[in-house]
Structures are given as C-alpha cells and as structure tokens.
Design an enzyme around this catalytic site. Sequence first.
Site, mmCIF file in Angstrom:
data_model
loop_
_atom_site.group_PDB
_atom_site.id
_atom_site.type_symbol
_atom_site.label_atom_id
_atom_site.label_comp_id
_atom_site.label_asym_id
_atom_site.label_seq_id
_atom_site.Cartn_x
_atom_site.Cartn_y
_atom_site.Cartn_z
ATOM 1 C CD GLU A 163 18.813 6.368 25.712
ATOM 2 O OE1 GLU A 163 18.558 6.943 24.809
ATOM 3 O OE2 GLU A 163 17.913 6.433 26.307
ATOM 4 C CG ASP B 100 13.454 1.079 20.985
ATOM 5 O OD1 ASP B 100 12.752 1.922 22.447
ATOM 6 O OD2 ASP B 100 11.976 0.863 21.003
ATOM 7 C CG ASP C 292 8.596 -1.864 28.716
ATOM 8 O OD1 ASP C 292 8.092 -1.180 28.733
ATOM 9 O OD2 ASP C 292 8.532 -2.458 27.791
ATOM 10 C CE LYS D 204 0.989 -10.455 34.523
ATOM 11 N NZ LYS D 204 -0.009 -10.473 33.660
HETATM 12 C C1 LIG Z 1 9.246 2.423 28.487
HETATM 13 S S1 LIG Z 1 10.281 2.466 26.933
HETATM 14 C C2 LIG Z 1 11.315 4.108 27.581
HETATM 15 C C3 LIG Z 1 11.739 4.721 26.224
HETATM 16 C C4 LIG Z 1 12.663 5.212 27.093
HETATM 17 N N1 LIG Z 1 14.586 5.098 26.765
HETATM 18 C C5 LIG Z 1 12.175 6.781 27.382
HETATM 19 O O1 LIG Z 1 12.670 6.588 28.287
HETATM 20 O O2 LIG Z 1 11.587 7.951 27.304
HETATM 21 C C6 LIG Z 1 10.073 1.133 26.503
HETATM 22 C C7 LIG Z 1 11.216 1.059 25.421
HETATM 23 O O3 LIG Z 1 11.448 -0.716 25.178
HETATM 24 C C8 LIG Z 1 11.714 -0.364 23.754
HETATM 25 N N2 LIG Z 1 11.525 -2.255 24.032
HETATM 26 C C9 LIG Z 1 11.023 -3.143 24.725
HETATM 27 N N3 LIG Z 1 11.638 -4.105 24.284
HETATM 28 C C10 LIG Z 1 12.518 -4.032 23.920
HETATM 29 C C11 LIG Z 1 13.118 -4.760 22.975
HETATM 30 N N4 LIG Z 1 12.881 -6.209 22.515
HETATM 31 N N5 LIG Z 1 13.672 -4.765 21.711
HETATM 32 C C12 LIG Z 1 14.518 -3.294 21.455
HETATM 33 N N6 LIG Z 1 12.962 -2.571 22.594
HETATM 34 C C13 LIG Z 1 12.045 -2.251 23.364
HETATM 35 C C14 LIG Z 1 9.793 0.041 24.099
HETATM 36 O O4 LIG Z 1 10.313 -0.254 22.410
HETATM 37 C C15 LIG Z 1 10.345 1.287 24.176
HETATM 38 O O5 LIG Z 1 10.633 2.788 23.399
#
Ligand SMILES: C[S@@+](CC[C@H](N)C(=O)[O-])C[C@H]1O[C@@H](n2cnc3c(N)ncnc32)[C@H](O)[C@@H]1O
Length: 215
Positions: free
Chosen positions: A51, A76, A125, A129
Amino acid sequence: MGKNKLKKFAEMETMNCVFQFPFAVIKENGCPMRGHWNENYFHNDNPIVLELGCGKGEYAVGLGKRFPDKNYIGVDIKGARMWTGAKQVVEAGLTNVAFLRTSIEFIDRLFAPDEVSEVWITFPDPQMKNVNKRLTGTRFLNNYRNMLKDGGIVHLKTDSPFLYTYTDAMVKLNNLPVEVNTSNLYNSGLADDILEIKTHYEKQWLERCLSLKYL
Ligand SMILES: C[S@@+](CC[C@H](N)C(=O)[O-])C[C@H]1O[C@@H](n2cnc3c(N)ncnc32)[C@H](O)[C@@H]1O
C-alpha cells in the site's frame, strides 16, 4: 515536535513490524530488506502486496486481516500516521503486515524485481504540478512493472478527477490491460468487501459527497 508525536515515534522504534532506515543508507546501498522481505521478515513465500502512501494503513491492515496467506507492506513517509496502523498490527498480533517508513521516491531501492505481486495506491496526492512525483506517471509505472511479478495488479483509489483522467490516459498509452475502471465506485455496484475498505482520506471525501474513482 509535540510530545504525542515523539511518544509515537519512540514506540515505533520498538515495533518489529516497522522498518525505518536512514535516507543515506537507502540512497547509497538500497533498503537492506530489498529482495529479502519474505525471507527475513515474513518467513514464508506468500505474495507481497504494497500500500503506497498508506497513511494510517487501512488497506495494509484491512487486507492483512482478511487474507492471512498474503503479506502486506504499507509505505509512507509520515510516521505519526503510520503509527495508527502499526499499533493495530501489534494489538491484533498480525504477522503478515509490515510498515516501511521512507519516501516512495526510492521505490526501486525498496523492492527487488519480481518481489511484489500487487500494489494499492490509496488516495495519493495528485501532484498536479510535478509529473515526476505522480504515482501513476511513466516513471512509477516503469518501477511497478519492474518489481511486479507477471500478472501483477496495480489498484488506484482516488478522489481526484485530474489523477483519474491522467491515469486512464497513461494506462491506454502503455497498453496496460484494465480489469475495472469506474469514475463513481459507490454508485457502480462494484464495491465489494475489499473495495469498501475506507481510508482516512476516503472518509473525508465521502463526507463531502465526492464521487470516488477506482481503476
Ligand atoms: C492524501 S494522503 C492519503 C493517505 C492514505 N492513503 C489515506 O487514503 O488516508 C497521501 C499520503 O501519501 C504520503 N506521501 C506523499 N508523498 C510521499 C512520498 N514521496 N513517499 C512516501 N509517502 C508519501 C503522505 O505522507 C500521505 O500519508
């Protein structure tokens, strides 16, 4: 940093299911677990499912409980969110779920070719951009192709019309077979016990009555 966060970080250091390595180690030599997740942690040959951007790890934990014959790894960068999932793993005594706290940017240094069977990307995310950071962009799709076994599956759940349309186009461009594609999962009749697992962000989008997409 708040006391609560520090407490969670300290607790995570004691959890066997949580893996954290200095960035420098991963950058220079790759993750020490790369190619050895089953041998060194799960101690079986079961399929490995990831995941990515797992946050609190609702899919890693939820699927781990449902499918004890598969191994799950939530990845994460944010430790305080991951703590929630890791705590559940410890309390439920799950031996088939682990968490790796690091950046997905280094994904090719985290998992070896053919080491993974399935990937879940849950509400990432959209990175409007920065195309290189999009988890369904060419760079990442190539990484997935490399680390996935033949017939491997990538699941995307998203609230973002932008990321959904972009991913749909990328999939077509790369001639990837699509098993399911819906722009409104909960109105499609496709939501089953697995797709109905709701992540932290997913619940927030649903409260705002957004239609969620699954591909
Ligand atoms: C919008 S949140 C979604 C979290 C979870 N999947 C949910 O649906 O509740 C996006 C997650 O991606 C992680 N994330 C973003 N860029 C990342 C990266 N380069 N490496 C690891 N995690 C990343 C963030 O820390 C965040 O927890």
